[in-house]
Write an enzyme that holds these catalytic residues in place. Structure first.
Site, PDB file in Angstrom:
ATOM      1  N   ARG A  45       0.868  -1.188   0.000  1.00  0.00           N
ATOM      2  CA  ARG A  45       0.000   0.000   0.000  1.00  0.00           C
ATOM      3  C   ARG A  45       0.893   1.222   0.000  1.00  0.00           C
ATOM      4  O   ARG A  45       1.758   1.383   0.862  1.00  0.00           O
ATOM      5  CB  ARG A  45      -0.895  -0.019   1.248  1.00  0.00           C
ATOM      6  CG  ARG A  45      -1.714   1.262   1.494  1.00  0.00           C
ATOM      7  CD  ARG A  45      -2.703   1.553   0.392  1.00  0.00           C
ATOM      8  NE  ARG A  45      -3.769   2.448   0.791  1.00  0.00           N
ATOM      9  CZ  ARG A  45      -3.688   3.787   0.768  1.00  0.00           C
ATOM     10  NH1 ARG A  45      -2.565   4.377   0.375  1.00  0.00           N
ATOM     11  NH2 ARG A  45      -4.726   4.513   1.139  1.00  0.00           N
ATOM     12  N   GLU A  53     -11.882   4.203  -4.274  1.00  0.00           N
ATOM     13  CA  GLU A  53     -11.976   2.753  -4.134  1.00  0.00           C
ATOM     14  C   GLU A  53     -12.674   2.108  -5.332  1.00  0.00           C
ATOM     15  O   GLU A  53     -13.678   2.618  -5.830  1.00  0.00           O
ATOM     16  CB  GLU A  53     -12.754   2.394  -2.861  1.00  0.00           C
ATOM     17  CG  GLU A  53     -12.157   2.950  -1.581  1.00  0.00           C
ATOM     18  CD  GLU A  53     -10.813   2.329  -1.251  1.00  0.00           C
ATOM     19  OE1 GLU A  53     -10.508   1.228  -1.759  1.00  0.00           O
ATOM     20  OE2 GLU A  53     -10.068   2.955  -0.486  1.00  0.00           O
ATOM     21  N   ARG A 100      -0.664  -5.391   5.214  1.00  0.00           N
ATOM     22  CA  ARG A 100      -0.059  -4.912   3.975  1.00  0.00           C
ATOM     23  C   ARG A 100       1.230  -4.151   4.268  1.00  0.00           C
ATOM     24  O   ARG A 100       1.335  -3.457   5.285  1.00  0.00           O
ATOM     25  CB  ARG A 100      -1.027  -3.984   3.233  1.00  0.00           C
ATOM     26  CG  ARG A 100      -2.328  -4.621   2.815  1.00  0.00           C
ATOM     27  CD  ARG A 100      -3.245  -3.614   2.136  1.00  0.00           C
ATOM     28  NE  ARG A 100      -3.594  -2.511   3.024  1.00  0.00           N
ATOM     29  CZ  ARG A 100      -4.453  -1.542   2.727  1.00  0.00           C
ATOM     30  NH1 ARG A 100      -5.060  -1.547   1.555  1.00  0.00           N
ATOM     31  NH2 ARG A 100      -4.725  -0.582   3.591  1.00  0.00           N
TER      32      ARG A 100
END
Length: 253
Positions: A45, A53, A100
C-alpha cells in the site's frame, strides 16, 4: 540427512518468497490506484496518498462498486508499475493493521507515489509517523489542484450543508466550526448543531502531532472560525472528512 535437506529447502523457499530486500522486486498485479501485489505474495500500500476505491465493503464483504475516478487511477498505476521491477522504500511503520506493506514505490527514477499525486490521480493522505515526504506530497497536491489535473478537473467548493450530496467525492467544504470536541480517539470539528447528521471534520490522535508542530490545538484554534477543508467526503454519522494535516484546513476569516 533427508530431513535436514527438507528444512534447508523450506527455508530457502520462504526466503525467496518473502524477501527482506525490497530494493528490486516485481509487481505481479495492480489492485487499485494505491495498492499492488508483489512477487513475494505481499500487498504493498503506497504511503502518503489515497485513491478512490474500486471495491467497497458492504455487509462485511467487498463488492465491485467503482467510485468516481477509481478506474482511471487504477489504470494509471498499472501503466507505471505492472510487470516491472520496483524499489520499495519504507518509513517508520512498515505494515498496516491488515498486514499490507507500507512503502514508497520507485520505478527507475520515477517516484510513483509522487507521480500519482502530481497527475491528479490521488489526494494527499498522510498518516503519522509515516511522513517522510509529506511536504513534497502537499506541494504536488496543490499543484494538481491549481492545474485541475485528474480528479480535480471539476473540483468545486461547496457549503457544508451540501456535503451529504457528494459522498466519496473530493471537495473543498466551506463553513463555520460551531463546536469542537475531543474524545479518546480523535478531535471533532462540528459544522452544525446535530453531530449525527451535520458535516464534521475528524482528526485522529495520531495526526495531532502534525498540528502541534504548527502550534495548533484544533479544539481551540478552529472553534467559531470560518474554514475551508479539502478531502474526500465519507459517510459516518453524517458526512465527514478525515484530516491528517493542517494543510487540509484553511481559515478564511
Amino acid at each position: 540427512m533427508a530431513k535436514r535437506l527438507f528444512l534447508l529447502t523450506l527455508l530457502f523457499f520462504i526466503a525467496c518468497s518473502n524477501p527482506r530486500d525490497y530494493s528490486s522486486i516485481k509487481v505481479l498485479e495492480v489492485i487499485d490506484g494505491d495498492t499492488v501485489k508483489l512477487s513475494s505474495g505481499r500487498l504493498l500500500r503506497y504511503i502518503g496518498l489515497d485513491t478512490p476505491e474500486v471495491r467497497v465493503k458492504k455487509n462485511g464483504k467487498f463488492e465491485y462498486a467503482p467510485q468516481p475516478f477509481s478506474l482511471e487511477a487504477t489504470e494509471y498505476n498499472r501503466k507505471l508499475v505492472e510487470g516491472k521491477s520496483i524499489r520499495v522504500e519504507f518509513d517508520v511503520v512498515k505494515k498496516d493493521k491488515y498486514g499490507r506493506l507500507l512503502g514508497y514505490c520507485f520505478v527507475g527514477d520515477v517516484f510513483v507515489n509522487a507521480e500519482l499525486i502530481k497527475q491528479g490521480y490521488a489526494t494527499v493522505y498522510t498518516w503519522p509517523p509515516n511522513v517522510k515526504y509529506v511536504d513534497t506530497f502537499v506541494a504536488l497536491g496543490k499543484q494538481a489542484r491549481v492545474n485541475k489535473k485528474g480528479l480535480w478537473y471539476d473540483f468545486k467548493t461547496i457549503g457544508h450543508s451540501q456535503a451529504h450530496l457528494h459522498i466519496n467525492k473530493v471537495k473543498a467544504v466551506r463553513g463555520e466550526v460551531v463546536n469542537t470536541h475531543k474524545s479518546k480517539k480523535c478531535v471533532y470539528l462540528n459544522f452544525g448543531k446535530n453531530w449525527r447528521t451535520d458535516f464534521t471534520v475528524v482528526i485522529f490522535n495520531d495526526a495531532l502531532t502534525s498540528f502541534a508542530k504548527k502550534g495548533i490545538d484544533p479544539v481551540v484554534f478552529y472553534k467559531n472560525k470560518k474554514v475551508e477543508v479539502v478531502g474526500r467526503i465519507k459517510e459516518y454519522n453524517g458526512p465527514e472528512i478525515i484530516v491528517n494535516s493542517p494543510s487540509q484546513i484553511e481559515v478564511i476569516e
